[in-house]
Design an enzyme around this catalytic site. Structure first.
Site, mmCIF file in Angstrom:
data_model
loop_
_atom_site.group_PDB
_atom_site.id
_atom_site.type_symbol
_atom_site.label_atom_id
_atom_site.label_comp_id
_atom_site.label_asym_id
_atom_site.label_seq_id
_atom_site.Cartn_x
_atom_site.Cartn_y
_atom_site.Cartn_z
ATOM 1 N N ARG A 112 1.006 -1.226 -0.085
ATOM 2 C CA ARG A 112 0.021 -0.064 0.019
ATOM 3 C C ARG A 112 0.946 1.344 0.046
ATOM 4 O O ARG A 112 1.513 1.111 1.018
ATOM 5 C CB ARG A 112 -0.837 -0.098 1.258
ATOM 6 C CG ARG A 112 -1.987 0.944 1.380
ATOM 7 C CD ARG A 112 -2.656 0.729 2.477
ATOM 8 N NE ARG A 112 -4.003 1.195 2.553
ATOM 9 C CZ ARG A 112 -4.636 1.894 3.582
ATOM 10 N NH1 ARG A 112 -3.762 1.797 4.815
ATOM 11 N NH2 ARG A 112 -5.654 2.738 3.762
ATOM 12 N N THR A 117 -0.547 7.775 -1.602
ATOM 13 C CA THR A 117 -2.070 7.631 -2.475
ATOM 14 C C THR A 117 -3.005 6.674 -1.631
ATOM 15 O O THR A 117 -3.965 6.361 -2.131
ATOM 16 C CB THR A 117 -1.825 7.002 -3.962
ATOM 17 O OG1 THR A 117 -1.196 5.646 -3.683
ATOM 18 C CG2 THR A 117 -0.671 7.816 -4.541
ATOM 19 N N ASP A 145 -5.053 -9.335 12.260
ATOM 20 C CA ASP A 145 -3.963 -9.498 10.944
ATOM 21 C C ASP A 145 -3.876 -10.864 10.613
ATOM 22 O O ASP A 145 -2.939 -11.707 11.142
ATOM 23 C CB ASP A 145 -2.714 -8.804 11.192
ATOM 24 C CG ASP A 145 -1.857 -8.555 9.963
ATOM 25 O OD1 ASP A 145 -1.779 -9.286 9.330
ATOM 26 O OD2 ASP A 145 -1.528 -7.466 9.413
ATOM 27 N N ASP A 163 -0.051 -11.943 10.124
ATOM 28 C CA ASP A 163 0.676 -12.130 11.373
ATOM 29 C C ASP A 163 0.156 -13.255 12.072
ATOM 30 O O ASP A 163 0.889 -13.885 12.696
ATOM 31 C CB ASP A 163 0.352 -10.630 12.144
ATOM 32 C CG ASP A 163 1.206 -9.396 11.687
ATOM 33 O OD1 ASP A 163 2.229 -9.710 10.995
ATOM 34 O OD2 ASP A 163 1.058 -8.474 12.206
HETATM 35 N N1 URA Z 1 -6.120 -7.626 6.625
HETATM 36 C C1 URA Z 1 -6.325 -8.370 7.536
HETATM 37 O O1 URA Z 1 -5.255 -9.144 7.608
HETATM 38 N N2 URA Z 1 -7.005 -8.063 8.582
HETATM 39 C C2 URA Z 1 -8.010 -7.053 8.667
HETATM 40 O O2 URA Z 1 -8.737 -7.117 9.694
HETATM 41 C C3 URA Z 1 -7.880 -6.403 7.476
HETATM 42 C C4 URA Z 1 -6.752 -6.568 6.579
#
Ligand code: URA
Length: 216
Positions: free
Chosen positions: A111, A115, A207, A210
């Site tokens: 990302r 932008t 996430d 993670d």
């Molecule tokens: N990506 C993720 O791993 N978790 C989220 O909540 C949003 C995007």
């Protein structure tokens, strides 16, 4: 396996009890990295089963040990799974358990902080992707911008029959994806409430990358 179709983006929510049970295990804070990885693989296999429901069959003549017969076999186009790095890798394993002969592509996007749009840093796709049914995998459909960019890249590579499999989507992500690619069906285990200020899906599962790789 049951699916129903909420309005937002026409997502197909896989409502099977095993899928819903495994999603709850994934959401739980106390699920370990090893458990998360294992359950992600299991739920992905079930989602792949649903996403491949419409694959075309042809009839071939085979011989059983007892007699010849006409039997169905997957026909024509073969499958390609495309993993959106890095969390897509968690889904890929379950999909390959179900279809070990599928080809695999990878798309890496980051990302841009100015932008806020996805920028491609890696792309490796099978040469014959135009001749394959393509299933894009990424566990979390959040803003939908990465999903839309990945699918645009696949269309640029001449892929035509594309579907998208995630574990959790939100209405805004589904709308973005549907606006950009109305031809792409989305399969998910749940449509959650929405995104928070940091772009996390709520209630979500945190996430996904993670939790899969134990990086937090
Ligand atoms: N990506 C993720 O791993 N978790 C989220 O909540 C949003 C995007």
């Amino acid at each position: 396996m049951t699916t129903n179709e909420p309005a937002a983006g026409g997502a197909r929510v896989v409502a099977h009890p095993l899928v819903q049970h495994k999603l709850t295990l994934l959401r739980r804070r106390e699920t370990t990295t090893a458990g998360f990885r294992r359950v992600m693989r299991e739920i992905s296999l079930l989602l792949a089963y649903e996403a491949t429901r419409d694959l075309a069959l042809e009839t071939v003549t085979i011989e059983t040990p007892l007699e010849p017969m006409e039997a169905p076999l997957l026909s024509g186009k073969k499958l390609c799974f495309v993993s959106v790095l890095r969390a897509g890798q968690g889904i890929l394993d379950g999909m390959l358990d179900l279809v070990p002969s599928a080809r695999v592509g990878h798309i890496g996007l980051f990302r841009d902080h100015t932008t806020l749009r996805p920028v491609e840093y890696y792309c490796k796709l099978p040469d014959d992707i135009a001749a394959r049914d393509v299933i894009v995998v990424d566990p979390m459909l959040a803003t939908g911008h990465s999903a839309a960019a990945a699918i645009a890249r696949l269309k640029q590579a001449a892929a035509t029959r594309i579907s998208y499999v995630c574990v959790i989507a939100v209405p805004e992500g589904l709308a973005t994806l549907h606006d950009a690619h109305p031809d792409v069906p989305v399969y998910t285990a749940a449509v959650d409430r929405g995104l928070d200020a940091n772009g996390y899906i709520r209630p979500g599962l945190g996430d996904a990358g993670d939790r899969l790789f134990g990086t937090k």
